[in-house]
Scaffold this motif. Structure first.
Motif, mmCIF file in Angstrom:
data_model
loop_
_atom_site.group_PDB
_atom_site.id
_atom_site.type_symbol
_atom_site.label_atom_id
_atom_site.label_comp_id
_atom_site.label_asym_id
_atom_site.label_seq_id
_atom_site.Cartn_x
_atom_site.Cartn_y
_atom_site.Cartn_z
ATOM 1 N N HIS A 114 -14.514 25.851 -78.383
ATOM 2 C CA HIS A 114 -13.210 25.482 -77.836
ATOM 3 C C HIS A 114 -12.196 26.591 -78.114
ATOM 4 N N LYS A 128 -14.004 24.402 -66.079
ATOM 5 C CA LYS A 128 -13.346 23.160 -66.461
ATOM 6 C C LYS A 128 -11.843 23.340 -66.324
ATOM 7 N N ASP A 172 -7.417 19.665 -68.522
ATOM 8 C CA ASP A 172 -7.598 18.289 -69.002
ATOM 9 C C ASP A 172 -9.022 18.056 -69.489
ATOM 10 N N ASP A 173 -10.008 18.616 -68.770
ATOM 11 C CA ASP A 173 -11.403 18.466 -69.190
ATOM 12 C C ASP A 173 -11.656 19.160 -70.526
ATOM 13 N N ARG A 177 -2.187 16.408 -82.243
ATOM 14 C CA ARG A 177 -2.278 15.005 -81.817
ATOM 15 C C ARG A 177 -2.950 14.146 -82.888
ATOM 16 N N LYS A 230 -11.205 16.839 -77.855
ATOM 17 C CA LYS A 230 -10.876 15.572 -78.512
ATOM 18 C C LYS A 230 -12.146 14.799 -78.841
ATOM 19 N N ASP A 231 -13.061 14.744 -77.891
ATOM 20 C CA ASP A 231 -14.322 14.034 -78.109
ATOM 21 C C ASP A 231 -15.090 14.633 -79.284
ATOM 22 N N VAL A 239 -5.131 19.533 -80.011
ATOM 23 C CA VAL A 239 -5.914 18.392 -80.492
ATOM 24 C C VAL A 239 -5.547 18.073 -81.939
ATOM 25 N N LEU A 258 -9.434 19.789 -72.851
ATOM 26 C CA LEU A 258 -8.732 19.028 -73.876
ATOM 27 C C LEU A 258 -9.519 17.778 -74.252
ATOM 28 N N GLN A 259 -10.029 17.075 -73.260
ATOM 29 C CA GLN A 259 -10.798 15.859 -73.516
ATOM 30 C C GLN A 259 -12.098 16.175 -74.266
ATOM 31 N N SER A 260 -12.741 17.255 -73.883
ATOM 32 C CA SER A 260 -13.981 17.665 -74.557
ATOM 33 C C SER A 260 -13.719 17.986 -76.033
#
Length: 169
Positions: free
Chosen positions: A46, A10, A13-14, A57, A20-21, A54, A16-18
């Motif tokens: 993670h 990954k 960005d992937d 943010r 966050k999700d 995360v 980070l998005q994972s």
């Protein structure tokens, strides 16, 4: 001959998005402390650097707030699962809330009056399920004191509540 598949890497960005999700999913169930969320995201695999981004943010967006979490936790305990000051302090400490936050929230939400009310409520509940006939009277009240003490109430408060009950017996 079978083709060997290489593990898919990954990109940042992937990842980070994972993370966050996963964080949003965990926060959708209930409010969480910063430390609690960190541990859960680590368990999900993670990396710490991603988790720190995360969490920063989420704090900026005010989705993660230890003071609000502690207030929610204490209000819920007062309403649904009464516990004393010491027990609440221990629970919040185990959730990773800072001692200064715990102290300020406890002082704001838990007055001596409502702590006494919770102790009386728990004592009456205990009395309903424990017959005095089974025990010697002194042992009965000693067990009640131990029960309230284990629920986080101070010695002084426990003695006040139990002596009031003893007088009414």
């Amino acid at each position: 001959m079978k083709k060997r598949l290489l593990p898919v890497r990954k990109n940042l960005d992937d990842c980070l998005q994972s993370a966050k999700d996963d964080a949003f999913n965990l926060l959708s169930y209930r409010e969480r402390s910063e430390n609690e969320l960190k541990k859960r995201l680590l368990r999900k695999g993670h990396k710490r650097a991603i988790i720190n981004q995360v969490i920063a943010r989420l704090k900026d967006l005010d989705y993660l707030n230890d003071k609000r979490f502690a207030e929610m936790w204490i209000r819920d305990r007062i309403a649904n699962k009464p516990r004393g000051r010491y027990y609440l302090k221990k629970e919040l400490k185990n959730k990773g809330v800072k001692p200064a936050v715990i102290a300020s929230v406890l002082n704001k939400l838990l007055t001596d009056g409502n702590e006494k009310e919770m102790a009386e409520k728990l004592a009456n509940k205990w009395i309903k399920s424990h017959s005095i006939d089974k025990y010697h009277e002194a042992e009965y009240f000693l067990r009640l004191k131990r029960y309230l003490r284990n629920k986080g109430f101070s010695f002084d408060l426990v003695n006040i509540v139990v002596s009031k009950i003893e007088e009414n017996q």
